[in-house]
Scaffold this motif. Structure first.
Motif, PDB file in Angstrom:
ATOM      1  N   GLU A 104      28.404  50.023  50.265  1.00 13.09           N
ATOM      2  CA  GLU A 104      27.237  49.314  49.749  1.00 13.09           C
ATOM      3  C   GLU A 104      26.953  48.037  50.541  1.00 13.09           C
ATOM      4  OE1 GLU A 104      27.589  48.846  45.517  1.00 13.09           O
ATOM      5  OE2 GLU A 104      27.563  51.024  45.166  1.00 13.09           O
ATOM      6  N   LEU A 105      27.987  47.287  50.881  1.00 11.31           N
ATOM      7  CA  LEU A 105      27.779  46.082  51.684  1.00 11.31           C
ATOM      8  C   LEU A 105      27.256  46.439  53.074  1.00 11.31           C
ATOM      9  CD1 LEU A 105      30.949  44.073  50.650  1.00 11.31           C
ATOM     10  CD2 LEU A 105      28.591  43.284  50.387  1.00 11.31           C
ATOM     11  N   ASP A 106      27.801  47.488  53.657  1.00 12.42           N
ATOM     12  CA  ASP A 106      27.346  47.931  54.972  1.00 12.42           C
ATOM     13  C   ASP A 106      25.879  48.372  54.918  1.00 12.42           C
ATOM     14  OD1 ASP A 106      28.028  48.788  57.814  1.00 12.42           O
ATOM     15  OD2 ASP A 106      27.353  50.687  56.956  1.00 12.42           O
TER      16      ASP A 106
ATOM     17  N   GLY B 258      23.353  45.626  55.012  1.00 19.10           N
ATOM     18  CA  GLY B 258      23.205  44.882  56.253  1.00 19.10           C
ATOM     19  C   GLY B 258      24.246  43.821  56.507  1.00 19.10           C
ATOM     20  N   PHE B 259      25.353  43.867  55.778  1.00 16.92           N
ATOM     21  CA  PHE B 259      26.433  42.904  56.002  1.00 16.92           C
ATOM     22  C   PHE B 259      27.501  43.481  56.928  1.00 16.92           C
ATOM     23  CE2 PHE B 259      24.783  41.383  51.889  1.00 16.92           C
ATOM     24  CZ  PHE B 259      24.702  40.026  52.141  1.00 16.92           C
ATOM     25  N   THR B 260      28.099  42.609  57.705  1.00 15.27           N
ATOM     26  CA  THR B 260      29.319  42.944  58.419  1.00 15.27           C
ATOM     27  C   THR B 260      30.478  42.646  57.485  1.00 15.27           C
ATOM     28  OG1 THR B 260      28.324  42.360  60.543  1.00 15.27           O
ATOM     29  CG2 THR B 260      30.735  42.469  60.444  1.00 15.27           C
ATOM     30  N   VAL B 261      31.200  43.682  57.080  1.00 11.66           N
ATOM     31  CA  VAL B 261      32.206  43.524  56.029  1.00 11.66           C
ATOM     32  C   VAL B 261      33.468  42.899  56.593  1.00 11.66           C
ATOM     33  CG1 VAL B 261      33.547  44.720  54.262  1.00 11.66           C
ATOM     34  CG2 VAL B 261      31.227  45.504  54.816  1.00 11.66           C
ATOM     35  N   GLY B 262      34.001  41.934  55.847  1.00 12.82           N
ATOM     36  CA  GLY B 262      35.249  41.285  56.220  1.00 12.82           C
ATOM     37  C   GLY B 262      36.384  41.774  55.341  1.00 12.82           C
ATOM     38  N   THR B 263      36.718  40.982  54.340  1.00 16.67           N
ATOM     39  CA  THR B 263      37.815  41.299  53.428  1.00 16.67           C
ATOM     40  C   THR B 263      37.362  42.235  52.312  1.00 16.67           C
ATOM     41  OG1 THR B 263      38.821  39.140  53.816  1.00 16.67           O
ATOM     42  CG2 THR B 263      39.473  40.289  51.809  1.00 16.67           C
ATOM     43  N   ILE B 264      38.205  43.212  51.970  1.00 13.26           N
ATOM     44  CA  ILE B 264      38.078  43.938  50.707  1.00 13.26           C
ATOM     45  C   ILE B 264      39.480  44.029  50.126  1.00 13.26           C
ATOM     46  CG2 ILE B 264      37.452  46.067  49.518  1.00 13.26           C
ATOM     47  CD1 ILE B 264      35.393  46.642  51.552  1.00 13.26           C
ATOM     48  N   ALA B 265      39.693  43.408  48.975  1.00 16.16           N
ATOM     49  CA  ALA B 265      41.050  43.313  48.432  1.00 16.16           C
ATOM     50  C   ALA B 265      41.035  43.418  46.915  1.00 16.16           C
ATOM     51  CB  ALA B 265      41.688  41.987  48.848  1.00 16.16           C
ATOM     52  N   TYR B 266      42.056  44.090  46.398  1.00 12.05           N
ATOM     53  CA  TYR B 266      42.247  44.149  44.955  1.00 12.05           C
ATOM     54  C   TYR B 266      42.806  42.829  44.440  1.00 12.05           C
ATOM     55  CZ  TYR B 266      41.655  49.243  45.012  1.00 12.05           C
ATOM     56  OH  TYR B 266      41.152  50.503  45.146  1.00 12.05           O
ATOM     57  N   PHE B 267      42.453  42.494  43.198  1.00 10.77           N
ATOM     58  CA  PHE B 267      43.145  41.436  42.473  1.00 10.77           C
ATOM     59  C   PHE B 267      43.195  41.837  40.999  1.00 10.77           C
ATOM     60  CE2 PHE B 267      38.703  40.234  42.369  1.00 10.77           C
ATOM     61  CZ  PHE B 267      38.482  39.489  41.215  1.00 10.77           C
ATOM     62  N   MET B 268      43.761  41.005  40.161  1.00 11.01           N
ATOM     63  CA  MET B 268      44.070  41.371  38.769  1.00 11.01           C
ATOM     64  C   MET B 268      45.040  42.564  38.742  1.00 11.01           C
ATOM     65  SD  MET B 268      42.356  39.227  36.869  1.00 11.01           S
ATOM     66  CE  MET B 268      40.923  38.125  37.017  1.00 11.01           C
ATOM     67  N   CYS B 269      46.060  42.484  39.576  1.00  8.91           N
ATOM     68  CA  CYS B 269      47.064  43.542  39.636  1.00  8.91           C
ATOM     69  C   CYS B 269      47.917  43.561  38.365  1.00  8.91           C
ATOM     70  CB  CYS B 269      47.941  43.333  40.867  1.00  8.91           C
ATOM     71  SG  CYS B 269      49.237  44.567  41.109  1.00  8.91           S
ATOM     72  N   ILE B 270      48.404  42.407  37.947  1.00  7.89           N
ATOM     73  CA  ILE B 270      49.276  42.340  36.771  1.00  7.89           C
ATOM     74  C   ILE B 270      48.581  42.828  35.500  1.00  7.89           C
ATOM     75  CG2 ILE B 270      50.501  40.716  35.244  1.00  7.89           C
ATOM     76  CD1 ILE B 270      51.315  39.184  37.788  1.00  7.89           C
ATOM     77  N   PRO B 271      47.309  42.458  35.247  1.00 12.16           N
ATOM     78  CA  PRO B 271      46.667  42.939  34.014  1.00 12.16           C
ATOM     79  C   PRO B 271      46.293  44.415  34.032  1.00 12.16           C
ATOM     80  CG  PRO B 271      45.602  40.931  34.805  1.00 12.16           C
ATOM     81  CD  PRO B 271      46.486  41.435  35.907  1.00 12.16           C
ATOM     82  N   ALA B 272      46.355  45.083  35.188  1.00 18.65           N
ATOM     83  CA  ALA B 272      45.851  46.457  35.275  1.00 18.65           C
ATOM     84  C   ALA B 272      46.597  47.411  34.349  1.00 18.65           C
ATOM     85  CB  ALA B 272      45.918  46.953  36.721  1.00 18.65           C
ATOM     86  N   VAL B 273      47.924  47.280  34.276  1.00 15.00           N
ATOM     87  CA  VAL B 273      48.703  48.195  33.435  1.00 15.00           C
ATOM     88  C   VAL B 273      48.433  47.971  31.954  1.00 15.00           C
ATOM     89  CG1 VAL B 273      51.022  48.914  32.757  1.00 15.00           C
ATOM     90  CG2 VAL B 273      50.476  48.554  35.183  1.00 15.00           C
TER      91      VAL B 273
END
Length: 246
Positions: free
Chosen positions: A165-167, A170-185
Protein backbone atom coordinates in the motif's frame (compact mmCIF):
# COMPACT_ATOMS: atom_id res chain seq x y z
CA UNK A 1 -12.78 9.74 9.62
CA UNK A 2 -14.71 7.29 7.51
CA UNK A 3 -15.34 4.00 9.18
CA UNK A 4 -14.88 5.19 12.77
CA UNK A 5 -17.32 4.71 15.69
CA UNK A 6 -19.48 7.72 16.50
CA UNK A 7 -18.09 8.17 20.02
CA UNK A 8 -14.60 7.08 19.05
CA UNK A 9 -12.82 10.41 19.56
CA UNK A 10 -14.08 10.77 23.13
CA UNK A 11 -13.27 7.14 23.88
CA UNK A 12 -9.70 7.50 22.62
CA UNK A 13 -9.18 10.69 24.61
CA UNK A 14 -10.47 9.08 27.79
CA UNK A 15 -8.17 6.08 27.27
CA UNK A 16 -4.99 8.12 26.69
CA UNK A 17 -3.30 6.84 29.89
CA UNK A 18 -3.76 3.20 28.86
CA UNK A 19 -0.40 1.40 28.55
CA UNK A 20 -1.17 0.60 24.91
CA UNK A 21 -1.46 4.27 23.90
CA UNK A 22 1.56 5.28 25.92
CA UNK A 23 3.69 2.60 24.28
CA UNK A 24 2.47 3.48 20.79
CA UNK A 25 3.40 7.10 21.50
CA UNK A 26 6.98 6.06 22.32
CA UNK A 27 7.23 3.88 19.22
CA UNK A 28 5.99 6.68 16.94
CA UNK A 29 8.23 9.25 18.63
CA UNK A 30 11.29 7.03 18.15
CA UNK A 31 10.42 6.45 14.49
CA UNK A 32 10.01 10.19 13.93
CA UNK A 33 13.34 11.01 15.53
CA UNK A 34 15.05 8.46 13.31
CA UNK A 35 13.26 9.78 10.23
CA UNK A 36 13.47 13.56 10.63
CA UNK A 37 15.80 14.17 13.54
CA UNK A 38 15.04 16.43 16.48
CA UNK A 39 11.91 18.13 17.63
CA UNK A 40 11.97 21.13 15.28
CA UNK A 41 10.33 19.16 12.45
CA UNK A 42 6.88 20.20 11.25
CA UNK A 43 4.59 17.21 11.83
CA UNK A 44 1.00 16.70 10.70
CA UNK A 45 -1.07 14.08 12.52
CA UNK A 46 -3.85 12.96 10.19
CA UNK A 47 -6.90 11.27 11.69
CA UNK A 48 -5.78 12.48 15.10
CA UNK A 49 -8.96 11.62 17.01
CA UNK A 50 -8.38 12.76 20.58
CA UNK A 51 -4.83 13.94 19.72
CA UNK A 52 -3.30 11.24 21.92
CA UNK A 53 -0.25 10.98 19.64
CA UNK A 54 -0.07 14.65 18.74
CA UNK A 55 -0.14 15.84 22.34
CA UNK A 56 2.74 13.51 23.18
CA UNK A 57 4.81 14.61 20.19
CA UNK A 58 4.16 18.25 21.01
CA UNK A 59 5.35 17.67 24.58
CA UNK A 60 8.51 16.19 23.04
CA UNK A 61 9.14 19.45 21.18
CA UNK A 62 7.82 18.68 17.69
CA UNK A 63 5.89 21.38 15.83
CA UNK A 64 2.60 19.47 15.53
CA UNK A 65 -0.57 20.26 13.60
CA UNK A 66 -3.56 18.05 14.38
CA UNK A 67 -6.13 17.06 11.78
CA UNK A 68 -9.34 15.06 11.63
CA UNK A 69 -12.52 15.19 9.61
CA UNK A 70 -14.81 15.73 12.62
CA UNK A 71 -14.65 19.10 14.35
CA UNK A 72 -15.25 17.30 17.65
CA UNK A 73 -11.50 16.66 17.83
CA UNK A 74 -10.92 20.37 18.40
CA UNK A 75 -12.31 19.98 21.93
CA UNK A 76 -9.44 17.70 22.94
CA UNK A 77 -6.43 19.57 21.58
CA UNK A 78 -3.80 21.04 23.92
CA UNK A 79 -4.07 24.84 24.07
CA UNK A 80 -2.43 26.53 21.11
CA UNK A 81 -2.03 23.43 18.93
CA UNK A 82 -2.66 24.30 15.24
CA UNK A 83 -5.53 22.34 13.70
CA UNK A 84 -6.87 21.47 10.26
CA UNK A 85 -10.34 20.03 9.68
CA UNK A 86 -9.71 17.64 6.80
CA UNK A 87 -11.37 14.47 5.50
CA UNK A 88 -8.59 12.17 4.37
CA UNK A 89 -10.98 10.16 2.21
CA UNK A 90 -12.25 12.97 -0.01
CA UNK A 91 -10.95 16.50 0.60
CA UNK A 92 -8.44 18.19 -1.67
CA UNK A 93 -5.25 19.17 0.14
CA UNK A 94 -5.30 22.96 0.66
CA UNK A 95 -2.76 24.76 -1.52
CA UNK A 96 -1.11 26.35 1.52
CA UNK A 97 -0.56 22.91 3.09
CA UNK A 98 0.90 21.17 0.02
CA UNK A 99 4.53 20.28 0.70
CA UNK A 100 4.40 22.14 4.02
CA UNK A 101 5.36 19.34 6.41
CA UNK A 102 8.48 17.36 7.20
CA UNK A 103 6.49 14.36 8.42
CA UNK A 104 2.96 13.00 8.47
CA UNK A 105 1.75 10.58 11.14
CA UNK A 106 -1.20 8.23 10.67
CA UNK A 107 -1.63 6.39 13.95
CA UNK A 108 -4.07 3.51 13.46
CA UNK A 109 -6.05 5.27 10.74
CA UNK A 110 -5.86 3.47 7.40
CA UNK A 111 -7.26 0.18 8.69
CA UNK A 112 -10.61 2.00 8.92
CA UNK A 113 -10.60 3.01 5.24
CA UNK A 114 -11.91 1.18 2.20
CA UNK A 115 -9.24 2.77 -0.01
CA UNK A 116 -6.11 3.18 2.13
CA UNK A 117 -3.87 3.68 -0.91
CA UNK A 118 -5.81 6.77 -1.99
CA UNK A 119 -5.63 8.13 1.57
CA UNK A 120 -1.88 7.54 1.75
CA UNK A 121 -1.43 9.24 -1.62
CA UNK A 122 -3.39 12.23 -0.33
CA UNK A 123 -1.28 12.30 2.82
CA UNK A 124 1.81 12.36 0.59
CA UNK A 125 0.73 15.72 -0.84
CA UNK A 126 1.26 17.37 2.54
CA UNK A 127 4.94 16.41 2.55
CA UNK A 128 7.92 18.28 1.18
CA UNK A 129 10.20 16.29 -1.12
CA UNK A 130 12.12 13.93 1.12
CA UNK A 131 9.43 14.19 3.80
CA UNK A 132 8.52 11.10 5.81
CA UNK A 133 5.34 9.26 6.66
CA UNK A 134 4.96 7.21 9.86
CA UNK A 135 2.07 4.73 9.87
CA UNK A 136 0.82 2.32 12.52
CA UNK A 137 -1.85 -0.32 11.97
CA UNK A 138 -3.26 -3.35 13.81
CA UNK A 139 -1.50 -6.56 12.81
CA UNK A 140 -2.06 -10.32 12.71
CA UNK A 141 -5.30 -11.42 11.08
CA UNK A 142 -5.33 -14.25 13.63
CA UNK A 143 -6.32 -11.59 16.20
CA UNK A 144 -9.41 -10.60 14.20
CA UNK A 145 -12.45 -10.55 16.48
CA UNK A 146 -15.71 -8.75 17.15
CA UNK A 147 -13.59 -5.98 18.63
CA UNK A 148 -12.32 -5.23 15.10
CA UNK A 149 -15.87 -5.30 13.75
CA UNK A 150 -17.11 -2.84 16.39
CA UNK A 151 -14.03 -0.68 15.84
CA UNK A 152 -14.96 -0.60 12.12
CA UNK A 153 -11.69 -2.06 10.92
CA UNK A 154 -11.51 -3.21 7.32
CA UNK A 155 -8.67 -5.63 8.10
CA UNK A 156 -5.63 -6.35 10.23
CA UNK A 157 -2.31 -6.03 8.39
CA UNK A 158 0.74 -8.12 7.71
CA UNK A 159 4.08 -6.68 6.55
CA UNK A 160 3.34 -7.38 2.89
CA UNK A 161 0.00 -5.55 2.99
CA UNK A 162 1.56 -2.40 4.38
CA UNK A 163 4.53 -2.53 2.04
CA UNK A 164 2.29 -2.84 -1.03
CA UNK A 165 0.00 0.00 0.00
CA UNK A 166 2.81 2.45 0.79
CA UNK A 167 4.55 1.56 -2.47
CA UNK A 168 1.33 2.01 -4.46
CA UNK A 169 0.83 5.43 -2.83
CA UNK A 170 4.23 6.58 -4.13
CA UNK A 171 6.41 6.21 -1.04
CA UNK A 172 9.86 4.71 -0.87
CA UNK A 173 9.40 2.29 2.02
CA UNK A 174 11.91 2.28 4.85
CA UNK A 175 11.14 0.47 8.09
CA UNK A 176 8.34 -2.06 8.57
CA UNK A 177 8.39 -3.56 12.06
CA UNK A 178 6.09 -5.29 14.49
CA UNK A 179 5.49 -3.90 17.96
CA UNK A 180 3.14 -4.77 20.84
CA UNK A 181 4.77 -8.20 20.95
CA UNK A 182 4.13 -8.84 24.65
CA UNK A 183 0.37 -8.04 24.51
CA UNK A 184 -0.19 -10.23 21.43
CA UNK A 185 -0.60 -13.50 23.36
CA UNK A 186 -3.03 -12.21 26.03
CA UNK A 187 -4.93 -10.39 23.27
CA UNK A 188 -5.31 -13.65 21.36
CA UNK A 189 -6.63 -15.38 24.47
CA UNK A 190 -8.99 -12.51 25.27
CA UNK A 191 -10.37 -12.07 21.79
CA UNK A 192 -10.62 -15.70 20.74
CA UNK A 193 -11.47 -17.44 23.99
CA UNK A 194 -13.09 -14.83 26.25
CA UNK A 195 -14.90 -12.24 24.16
CA UNK A 196 -18.09 -13.21 22.42
CA UNK A 197 -20.36 -11.26 20.13
CA UNK A 198 -22.39 -8.78 22.14
CA UNK A 199 -20.07 -8.93 25.14
CA UNK A 200 -20.11 -5.80 27.30
CA UNK A 201 -16.29 -5.86 27.20
CA UNK A 202 -16.23 -5.14 23.50
CA UNK A 203 -15.92 -1.68 21.97
CA UNK A 204 -15.10 1.24 24.25
CA UNK A 205 -15.23 -0.93 27.38
CA UNK A 206 -12.23 -2.90 26.12
CA UNK A 207 -10.03 0.07 27.12
CA UNK A 208 -10.94 -0.36 30.77
CA UNK A 209 -8.09 -1.82 32.79
CA UNK A 210 -7.24 -1.94 36.48
CA UNK A 211 -4.56 0.56 37.58
CA UNK A 212 -2.37 -2.31 38.83
CA UNK A 213 -2.55 -4.21 35.54
CA UNK A 214 -1.98 -0.99 33.61
CA UNK A 215 1.21 -0.31 35.59
CA UNK A 216 2.36 -3.90 35.13
CA UNK A 217 1.96 -3.80 31.36
CA UNK A 218 3.47 -0.31 31.19
CA UNK A 219 6.62 -1.76 32.74
CA UNK A 220 6.61 -4.72 30.37
CA UNK A 221 6.22 -2.39 27.40
CA UNK A 222 9.20 -0.33 28.51
CA UNK A 223 11.21 -3.55 28.47
CA UNK A 224 9.88 -4.40 25.01
CA UNK A 225 10.75 -0.92 23.78
CA UNK A 226 14.34 -1.31 24.99
CA UNK A 227 14.58 -4.76 23.39
CA UNK A 228 13.21 -3.50 20.06
CA UNK A 229 16.13 -1.10 19.76
CA UNK A 230 18.58 -3.99 19.45
CA UNK A 231 16.55 -6.80 17.83
CA UNK A 232 13.65 -7.04 15.40
CA UNK A 233 10.55 -8.35 17.14
CA UNK A 234 9.27 -11.51 15.40
CA UNK A 235 5.59 -10.62 15.74
CA UNK A 236 3.26 -8.16 17.42
CA UNK A 237 -0.32 -7.02 17.50
CA UNK A 238 0.68 -3.80 15.71
CA UNK A 239 2.89 -2.78 12.80
CA UNK A 240 4.82 0.44 12.20
CA UNK A 241 6.11 1.54 8.83
CA UNK A 242 7.99 4.58 7.57
CA UNK A 243 8.20 5.85 4.02
CA UNK A 244 9.80 8.72 2.14
CA UNK A 245 8.32 11.01 -0.48
CA UNK A 246 10.83 11.00 -3.39
Amino acid sequence: MAGFPEDGIRTLHEGRDHFWFRHRNRVIEQALRRAVGGGTARVLELGCGGAVVGAHLRACGFDVTASDRDQEFLRYLPPGMPALVFDLTRDAVPAAAQGAFDAVVLGDVIEHLKDPVAALARAREFLRPGGRVVVTVPALQSLWSDYDVQSMHEKRYDRGDLLRELDAAGFTVGTIAYFMCIPAVPLFIQRKLTLRKGSARLGKDSLKISPLLNRLFAGLMRAEHALSRVVRLPFGSSLLATGTKP
